[in-house]
Design a protein around this motif. Structure first.
Motif, PDB file in Angstrom:
ATOM      1  N   GLU A 168     -20.756 -58.995 -14.705  1.00  0.00           N
ATOM      2  CA  GLU A 168     -20.585 -58.350 -16.017  1.00  0.00           C
ATOM      3  C   GLU A 168     -20.535 -56.828 -15.884  1.00  0.00           C
ATOM      4  OE1 GLU A 168     -22.655 -60.910 -15.461  1.00  0.00           O
ATOM      5  OE2 GLU A 168     -21.409 -62.349 -16.585  1.00  0.00           O
ATOM      6  N   LYS A 169     -21.409 -56.292 -15.019  1.00  0.00           N
ATOM      7  CA  LYS A 169     -21.443 -54.833 -14.823  1.00  0.00           C
ATOM      8  C   LYS A 169     -20.124 -54.377 -14.178  1.00  0.00           C
ATOM      9  CE  LYS A 169     -23.296 -50.662 -13.602  1.00  0.00           C
ATOM     10  NZ  LYS A 169     -22.409 -49.684 -14.188  1.00  0.00           N
ATOM     11  N   ILE A 170     -19.651 -55.153 -13.216  1.00  0.00           N
ATOM     12  CA  ILE A 170     -18.402 -54.777 -12.546  1.00  0.00           C
ATOM     13  C   ILE A 170     -17.226 -54.824 -13.520  1.00  0.00           C
ATOM     14  CG2 ILE A 170     -16.752 -55.437 -10.726  1.00  0.00           C
ATOM     15  CD1 ILE A 170     -19.133 -56.205  -9.029  1.00  0.00           C
ATOM     16  N   LEU A 171     -17.196 -55.865 -14.361  1.00  0.00           N
ATOM     17  CA  LEU A 171     -16.110 -55.968 -15.338  1.00  0.00           C
ATOM     18  C   LEU A 171     -16.151 -54.783 -16.303  1.00  0.00           C
ATOM     19  CD1 LEU A 171     -13.726 -57.495 -16.569  1.00  0.00           C
ATOM     20  CD2 LEU A 171     -15.353 -58.847 -17.915  1.00  0.00           C
ATOM     21  N   ALA A 172     -17.353 -54.408 -16.728  1.00  0.00           N
ATOM     22  CA  ALA A 172     -17.483 -53.250 -17.626  1.00  0.00           C
ATOM     23  C   ALA A 172     -16.986 -51.984 -16.917  1.00  0.00           C
ATOM     24  CB  ALA A 172     -18.935 -53.092 -18.061  1.00  0.00           C
ATOM     25  N   ASP A 173     -17.331 -51.844 -15.642  1.00  0.00           N
ATOM     26  CA  ASP A 173     -16.895 -50.666 -14.874  1.00  0.00           C
ATOM     27  C   ASP A 173     -15.373 -50.642 -14.682  1.00  0.00           C
ATOM     28  OD1 ASP A 173     -19.505 -49.927 -14.727  1.00  0.00           O
ATOM     29  OD2 ASP A 173     -19.791 -50.425 -12.610  1.00  0.00           O
ATOM     30  N   VAL A 174     -14.794 -51.819 -14.457  1.00  0.00           N
ATOM     31  CA  VAL A 174     -13.337 -51.922 -14.288  1.00  0.00           C
ATOM     32  C   VAL A 174     -12.642 -51.471 -15.579  1.00  0.00           C
ATOM     33  CG1 VAL A 174     -11.433 -53.615 -14.168  1.00  0.00           C
ATOM     34  CG2 VAL A 174     -13.251 -53.687 -12.462  1.00  0.00           C
ATOM     35  N   ASN A 175     -13.154 -51.964 -16.716  1.00  0.00           N
ATOM     36  CA  ASN A 175     -12.552 -51.602 -18.002  1.00  0.00           C
ATOM     37  C   ASN A 175     -12.696 -50.108 -18.289  1.00  0.00           C
ATOM     38  OD1 ASN A 175     -11.402 -54.028 -18.960  1.00  0.00           O
ATOM     39  ND2 ASN A 175     -13.443 -54.817 -19.416  1.00  0.00           N
ATOM     40  N   ASP A 176     -13.859 -49.592 -17.916  1.00  0.00           N
ATOM     41  CA  ASP A 176     -14.160 -48.176 -18.104  1.00  0.00           C
ATOM     42  C   ASP A 176     -13.192 -47.302 -17.294  1.00  0.00           C
ATOM     43  OD1 ASP A 176     -15.970 -46.638 -19.404  1.00  0.00           O
ATOM     44  OD2 ASP A 176     -17.209 -46.276 -17.616  1.00  0.00           O
ATOM     45  N   ARG A 177     -12.992 -47.715 -16.067  1.00  0.00           N
ATOM     46  CA  ARG A 177     -12.130 -46.942 -15.167  1.00  0.00           C
ATOM     47  C   ARG A 177     -10.657 -47.068 -15.582  1.00  0.00           C
ATOM     48  NH1 ARG A 177     -11.617 -46.511  -9.310  1.00  0.00           N
ATOM     49  NH2 ARG A 177     -12.466 -48.545  -8.850  1.00  0.00           N
ATOM     50  N   ASP A 178     -10.262 -48.249 -16.027  1.00  0.00           N
ATOM     51  CA  ASP A 178      -8.890 -48.440 -16.530  1.00  0.00           C
ATOM     52  C   ASP A 178      -8.634 -47.471 -17.676  1.00  0.00           C
ATOM     53  OD1 ASP A 178      -8.504 -50.525 -14.798  1.00  0.00           O
ATOM     54  OD2 ASP A 178      -8.332 -52.089 -16.328  1.00  0.00           O
ATOM     55  N   TYR A 179      -9.633 -47.401 -18.585  1.00  0.00           N
ATOM     56  CA  TYR A 179      -9.472 -46.522 -19.745  1.00  0.00           C
ATOM     57  C   TYR A 179      -9.331 -45.073 -19.288  1.00  0.00           C
ATOM     58  CZ  TYR A 179      -9.946 -44.398 -24.270  1.00  0.00           C
ATOM     59  OH  TYR A 179      -9.686 -43.669 -25.398  1.00  0.00           O
ATOM     60  N   ASN A 180     -10.250 -44.670 -18.424  1.00  0.00           N
ATOM     61  CA  ASN A 180     -10.248 -43.305 -17.875  1.00  0.00           C
ATOM     62  C   ASN A 180      -8.897 -42.965 -17.221  1.00  0.00           C
ATOM     63  OD1 ASN A 180     -12.315 -41.443 -17.954  1.00  0.00           O
ATOM     64  ND2 ASN A 180     -13.083 -41.891 -15.911  1.00  0.00           N
ATOM     65  N   ASP A 181      -8.434 -43.863 -16.368  1.00  0.00           N
ATOM     66  CA  ASP A 181      -7.238 -43.586 -15.561  1.00  0.00           C
ATOM     67  C   ASP A 181      -5.946 -43.592 -16.388  1.00  0.00           C
ATOM     68  OD1 ASP A 181      -8.959 -43.433 -13.430  1.00  0.00           O
ATOM     69  OD2 ASP A 181      -8.437 -45.381 -12.566  1.00  0.00           O
ATOM     70  N   THR A 182      -5.948 -44.369 -17.488  1.00  0.00           N
ATOM     71  CA  THR A 182      -4.718 -44.433 -18.290  1.00  0.00           C
ATOM     72  C   THR A 182      -4.719 -43.432 -19.451  1.00  0.00           C
ATOM     73  OG1 THR A 182      -5.688 -46.239 -19.581  1.00  0.00           O
ATOM     74  CG2 THR A 182      -4.192 -46.867 -17.818  1.00  0.00           C
ATOM     75  N   HIS A 183      -5.883 -42.852 -19.744  1.00  0.00           N
ATOM     76  CA  HIS A 183      -5.955 -41.951 -20.901  1.00  0.00           C
ATOM     77  C   HIS A 183      -6.103 -40.477 -20.562  1.00  0.00           C
ATOM     78  CE1 HIS A 183      -6.424 -45.717 -23.023  1.00  0.00           C
ATOM     79  NE2 HIS A 183      -6.124 -45.066 -24.125  1.00  0.00           N
ATOM     80  N   ARG A 184      -6.152 -40.124 -19.279  1.00  0.00           N
ATOM     81  CA  ARG A 184      -6.307 -38.691 -18.985  1.00  0.00           C
ATOM     82  C   ARG A 184      -5.025 -37.959 -19.376  1.00  0.00           C
ATOM     83  NH1 ARG A 184      -6.284 -40.457 -13.029  1.00  0.00           N
ATOM     84  NH2 ARG A 184      -4.066 -40.467 -12.588  1.00  0.00           N
ATOM     85  N   ASP A 185      -5.154 -36.644 -19.592  1.00  0.00           N
ATOM     86  CA  ASP A 185      -4.015 -35.857 -20.080  1.00  0.00           C
ATOM     87  C   ASP A 185      -2.943 -35.662 -19.019  1.00  0.00           C
ATOM     88  OD1 ASP A 185      -5.208 -35.586 -22.481  1.00  0.00           O
ATOM     89  OD2 ASP A 185      -6.151 -33.655 -22.020  1.00  0.00           O
ATOM     90  N   PHE A 186      -3.392 -35.390 -17.796  1.00  0.00           N
ATOM     91  CA  PHE A 186      -2.439 -34.992 -16.763  1.00  0.00           C
ATOM     92  C   PHE A 186      -2.176 -36.134 -15.786  1.00  0.00           C
ATOM     93  CE2 PHE A 186      -1.317 -32.738 -12.793  1.00  0.00           C
ATOM     94  CZ  PHE A 186      -0.190 -32.087 -13.266  1.00  0.00           C
ATOM     95  N   ALA A 187      -0.904 -36.536 -15.662  1.00  0.00           N
ATOM     96  CA  ALA A 187      -0.487 -37.598 -14.742  1.00  0.00           C
ATOM     97  C   ALA A 187      -1.355 -38.857 -14.828  1.00  0.00           C
ATOM     98  CB  ALA A 187      -0.439 -37.073 -13.300  1.00  0.00           C
ATOM     99  N   PRO A 188      -1.427 -39.470 -16.019  1.00  0.00           N
ATOM    100  CA  PRO A 188      -2.211 -40.707 -16.138  1.00  0.00           C
ATOM    101  C   PRO A 188      -1.504 -41.878 -15.459  1.00  0.00           C
ATOM    102  CG  PRO A 188      -1.033 -40.307 -18.176  1.00  0.00           C
ATOM    103  CD  PRO A 188      -0.758 -39.115 -17.289  1.00  0.00           C
ATOM    104  N   LEU A 189      -2.265 -42.952 -15.273  1.00  0.00           N
ATOM    105  CA  LEU A 189      -1.663 -44.170 -14.728  1.00  0.00           C
ATOM    106  C   LEU A 189      -0.732 -44.772 -15.774  1.00  0.00           C
ATOM    107  CD1 LEU A 189      -1.493 -46.668 -12.807  1.00  0.00           C
ATOM    108  CD2 LEU A 189      -3.532 -47.530 -13.957  1.00  0.00           C
ATOM    109  N   VAL A 190       0.542 -44.930 -15.408  1.00  0.00           N
ATOM    110  CA  VAL A 190       1.508 -45.601 -16.290  1.00  0.00           C
ATOM    111  C   VAL A 190       2.416 -46.454 -15.405  1.00  0.00           C
ATOM    112  CG1 VAL A 190       1.746 -43.905 -18.160  1.00  0.00           C
ATOM    113  CG2 VAL A 190       3.138 -43.645 -16.109  1.00  0.00           C
ATOM    114  N   LYS A 191       3.008 -47.460 -16.015  1.00  0.00           N
ATOM    115  CA  LYS A 191       4.047 -48.172 -15.277  1.00  0.00           C
ATOM    116  C   LYS A 191       5.355 -47.505 -15.652  1.00  0.00           C
ATOM    117  CE  LYS A 191       6.900 -52.106 -14.733  1.00  0.00           C
ATOM    118  NZ  LYS A 191       8.042 -51.187 -14.909  1.00  0.00           N
ATOM    119  N   THR A 192       6.016 -46.881 -14.697  1.00  0.00           N
ATOM    120  CA  THR A 192       7.294 -46.251 -15.017  1.00  0.00           C
ATOM    121  C   THR A 192       8.336 -47.344 -15.224  1.00  0.00           C
ATOM    122  OG1 THR A 192       7.992 -46.084 -12.704  1.00  0.00           O
ATOM    123  CG2 THR A 192       6.753 -44.209 -13.598  1.00  0.00           C
ATOM    124  N   GLU A 193       9.357 -47.009 -15.990  1.00  0.00           N
ATOM    125  CA  GLU A 193      10.386 -48.005 -16.296  1.00  0.00           C
ATOM    126  C   GLU A 193      11.069 -48.555 -15.049  1.00  0.00           C
ATOM    127  OE1 GLU A 193      13.497 -47.023 -19.090  1.00  0.00           O
ATOM    128  OE2 GLU A 193      11.927 -46.720 -20.602  1.00  0.00           O
TER     129      GLU A 193
END
Ligand code: DC
Length: 219
Positions: A168-193
């Motif tokens: 459960e802790k790992i899943l929470a951390d995974v979700n947390d990191r996904d959010y962090n990595d996809t929502h940062r302002d500069f060069a976030p994680l995205v799937k390019t077309e």
């Protein structure tokens, strides 16, 4: 130069896949996440909060990152010290995600990544390789899996190393990191077309490598 760019969220198997792919093709592998982890480790050791942008930036001038060794035996060195194990500690993962939000940190590492890619046939994996580091690369892949499956894999990995951290802790951390990595302002994680999407939820390592090799061999 042959540059293969692989992005995706944490725990999707990028490092394992990229390393094996590079070995099969007889080319280099660059783990860009390890570079962010090394910066996080340095910042942590200096007692600085990874979100404290103002105090993190001046530390960059003190950081030298190098990869030494061949193939499976490749190690990452921070100012001459082998930190290959230290950067994999669970608490460093979130800190790496935090320092990676800082534009200056990214530019510091991206410059080094581009220089290495310009000189070598190489597989690079990370979060911004297809979108920012090497947007013109001919081969781009976005490797993902459900958050539950990625957490399950990490849980098994850590359990095998003797850790008693809960799923459960790992899943929470995974979700947390996904959010962090996809929502940062500069060069976030995205799937390019133009990236090829590979969902590895129901694929094993060999199957993913086969998909990538088939694509590379036919394009
Ligand atoms: O792939 P990893 O878990 O070792 O990466 C650690 C963190 O570093 C990740 O949460 C986000 C950051 N990172 C990044 O922002 N850009 C990259 N190219 C690679 C990693």
């Amino acid at each position: 130069m042959l540059n293969i760019a692989i992005d995706g969220p944490s725990g999707a198997g990028k490092s394992t896949i990229s390393k094996m792919l590079a070995k099969k093709l007889g080319i280099l592998y660059l783990d860009t996440g390890a570079m962010y982890r090394a910066v996080a480790l340095y910042v942590h050791r200096k007692g600085i909060d990874p979100n404290d942008t103002k105090n993190v930036i001046p530390l960059l001038g003190e950081i030298q990152i190098e990869f030494r060794g061949e193939g499976d035996d490749k190690k990452i060195y921070l100012n001459g010290e082998d930190v290959s194990s230290a950067i994999r500690e669970h608490h460093i993962s979130k800190m790496a995600s935090d320092v990676s939000k800082i534009k200056e940190v990214r530019l510091f590492l991206v410059e080094q990544q581009r220089a290495i890619a310009a000189k070598n046939d190489i597989v690079l994996d990370g979060r911004d390789i297809t979108s920012f580091v090497l947007p013109d690369s001919k081969y781009k892949f976005y490797l993902t899996a459900t958050a539950e499956e990625r957490a399950r894999r990490r849980f098994e990995e850590l359990k095998a190393k003797g850790s008693d951290i809960s799923y459960e802790k790992i899943l929470a951390d995974v979700n947390d990191r996904d959010y962090n990595d996809t929502h940062r302002d500069f060069a976030p994680l995205v799937k390019t077309e133009d990236s090829v999407l590979i969902d590895s939820t129901n694929l094993n390592t060999d199957e993913v490598i086969e998909v990538i090799l088939r694509y590379v061999n036919t394009h």
